[in-house]
Enzyme design. Structure first.
Site, PDB file in Angstrom:
ATOM      1  N   PRO A   1       0.813  -1.229   0.000  1.00  0.00           N
ATOM      2  CA  PRO A   1       0.000   0.000   0.000  1.00  0.00           C
ATOM      3  C   PRO A   1       0.845   1.276   0.000  1.00  0.00           C
ATOM      4  O   PRO A   1       0.354   2.340  -0.359  1.00  0.00           O
ATOM      5  CB  PRO A   1      -0.817  -0.093   1.291  1.00  0.00           C
ATOM      6  CG  PRO A   1      -0.669  -1.488   1.774  1.00  0.00           C
ATOM      7  CD  PRO A   1       0.576  -2.051   1.186  1.00  0.00           C
TER       8      PRO A   1
ATOM      9  N   GLU B   1       1.800  -9.574   6.439  1.00  0.00           N
ATOM     10  CA  GLU B   1       2.880  -8.995   7.237  1.00  0.00           C
ATOM     11  C   GLU B   1       3.655  -7.925   6.495  1.00  0.00           C
ATOM     12  O   GLU B   1       3.383  -7.614   5.361  1.00  0.00           O
ATOM     13  CB  GLU B   1       3.842 -10.103   7.650  1.00  0.00           C
ATOM     14  CG  GLU B   1       4.019 -11.144   6.564  1.00  0.00           C
ATOM     15  CD  GLU B   1       4.160 -12.538   7.166  1.00  0.00           C
ATOM     16  OE1 GLU B   1       4.690 -12.632   8.261  1.00  0.00           O
ATOM     17  OE2 GLU B   1       3.738 -13.496   6.532  1.00  0.00           O
TER      18      GLU B   1
ATOM     19  N   ARG C   1      -2.200  -7.721 -21.305  1.00  0.00           N
ATOM     20  CA  ARG C   1      -3.107  -7.396 -22.407  1.00  0.00           C
ATOM     21  C   ARG C   1      -2.548  -6.308 -23.327  1.00  0.00           C
ATOM     22  O   ARG C   1      -3.032  -6.130 -24.444  1.00  0.00           O
ATOM     23  CB  ARG C   1      -4.491  -7.010 -21.882  1.00  0.00           C
ATOM     24  CG  ARG C   1      -4.511  -5.745 -21.072  1.00  0.00           C
ATOM     25  CD  ARG C   1      -5.855  -5.546 -20.398  1.00  0.00           C
ATOM     26  NE  ARG C   1      -6.924  -5.199 -21.326  1.00  0.00           N
ATOM     27  CZ  ARG C   1      -7.076  -3.989 -21.862  1.00  0.00           C
ATOM     28  NH1 ARG C   1      -6.239  -3.021 -21.580  1.00  0.00           N
ATOM     29  NH2 ARG C   1      -8.088  -3.752 -22.684  1.00  0.00           N
TER      30      ARG C   1
ATOM     31  N   ASP D   1      -9.224   2.100 -25.183  1.00  0.00           N
ATOM     32  CA  ASP D   1      -9.504   1.942 -23.760  1.00  0.00           C
ATOM     33  C   ASP D   1      -9.613   3.281 -23.054  1.00  0.00           C
ATOM     34  O   ASP D   1      -8.890   4.206 -23.383  1.00  0.00           O
ATOM     35  CB  ASP D   1      -8.331   1.247 -23.037  1.00  0.00           C
ATOM     36  CG  ASP D   1      -8.266  -0.220 -23.322  1.00  0.00           C
ATOM     37  OD1 ASP D   1      -9.221  -0.751 -23.900  1.00  0.00           O
ATOM     38  OD2 ASP D   1      -7.240  -0.820 -22.949  1.00  0.00           O
TER      39      ASP D   1
HETATM   40  N1  ADE Z   1      -0.907  -5.175  -0.423  1.00  0.00           N
HETATM   41  C1  ADE Z   1      -1.864  -4.827   0.479  1.00  0.00           C
HETATM   42  N2  ADE Z   1      -2.595  -3.824   0.030  1.00  0.00           N
HETATM   43  C2  ADE Z   1      -2.125  -3.486  -1.197  1.00  0.00           C
HETATM   44  C3  ADE Z   1      -2.457  -2.507  -2.171  1.00  0.00           C
HETATM   45  N3  ADE Z   1      -3.454  -1.639  -1.996  1.00  0.00           N
HETATM   46  N4  ADE Z   1      -1.742  -2.462  -3.300  1.00  0.00           N
HETATM   47  C4  ADE Z   1      -0.714  -3.313  -3.506  1.00  0.00           C
HETATM   48  N5  ADE Z   1      -0.339  -4.259  -2.623  1.00  0.00           N
HETATM   49  C5  ADE Z   1      -1.040  -4.347  -1.481  1.00  0.00           C
END
Ligand code: ADE
Length: 245
Positions: free
Chosen positions: A91, A118, A156, A171
């Site tokens: 994230p 983790e 793709r 697209d």
């Molecule tokens: N792992 C946990 N959440 C994630 C996200 N939003 N993007 C990429 N990997 C992740």
């Protein structure tokens, strides 16, 4: 052929996504080769331990550097590519976009690292990883789903993966605008009509209509995308029209 290595503790999660439809066809056509690697197999202890308690204490476990470093080193040695992208899904990464997908589609070797539950030892990020990617501002249980999203959107785009009928040139996002509305037969369904222009057979008018509706949809739903665009005079005129409406 593009090589895609995926480091995960849950290789089974990928079988449905890589084993169906376009992603499957791409590997059958030998345009791409997927290689699932359980990095537990690289753990240098007899219990196959891949994580440990965090220094400094606190909740949760942290993925140890050793299995992941050894797995990536081994995969680099086995491949002929010089500089594979080593992609960590998390994230905290750079927010994923179509532009990034287009860049990755030009590479010949991608290595994805997926953690589950983790955190990662920071040295993995510092010394091994070339790109950290987040697929959006929300937290998944692991990087696997995110890796699948990235792989799907990259594969793709590789030439010859999509047939002409599935082309990606129109697209949303590759044109930097959202897609215009689509219609198919019948011309009138339960009183709801298809816009006249689309039935006219006049391709100049139809292209114009599509461009305008593409712009309208972007203006209404994603005005943030317009800020990054250089608009033509025609598009500027249309925008003024939408603003008045
Ligand atoms: N792992 C946990 N959440 C994630 C996200 N939003 N993007 C990429 N990997 C992740």
């Amino acid at each position: 052929m593009m090589k895609i290595d995926i480091l995960t503790l849950f290789p089974q999660m990928f079988s449905g996504v890589l084993g169906e439809s376009i992603l499957k066809k791409a590997s059958e056509k030998q345009i791409v080769k997927y290689n699932l690697v359980n990095f537990r197999d690289y753990a240098d202890n007899k219990h196959g331990t891949v994580d440990d308690y965090p220094y400094g204490g606190g909740a949760g476990m942290v993925l140890k550097p050793q299995p992941i470093f050894d797995a990536v080193t081994d995969l680099k040695e086995k491949s002929h590519s010089t500089n594979p992208k080593v992609i960590l899904l998390c994230p905290q990464g750079e927010r994923y976009t179509q532009r990034k997908a287009e860049q990755l589609a030009c590479e010949d070797h991608l290595i994805f690292i997926c953690g589950h539950y983790e955190g990662y030892d920071e040295r993995i990020r510092q010394y091994l990883v070339t790109d950290e990617i987040s697929i959006g501002d929300y937290v998944l249980t692991g990087g696997e789903l995110a890796a699948m999203v990235v792989i799907d959107s990259v594969v793709r785009l590789i030439p010859k993966v999509l047939g002409n009928n599935e082309s990606h040139v129109n697209d949303s996002f590759s044109t930097r605008l959202l897609e215009h509305p689509h219609y198919t037969r019948p011309a009138e369904f339960r009183g709801m009509k298809v816009p006249e222009t689309l039935l006219s057979g006049n391709h100049r008018l139809i292209d114009d209509w599509r461009e305008k509706e593409s712009l309208r949809r972007t203006f209404l739903r994603r005005p943030d995308l317009l800020k990054e665009l250089e608009l033509t005079d025609k598009q500027k005129k249309w925008l003024q029209e939408f603003e008045k409406q």
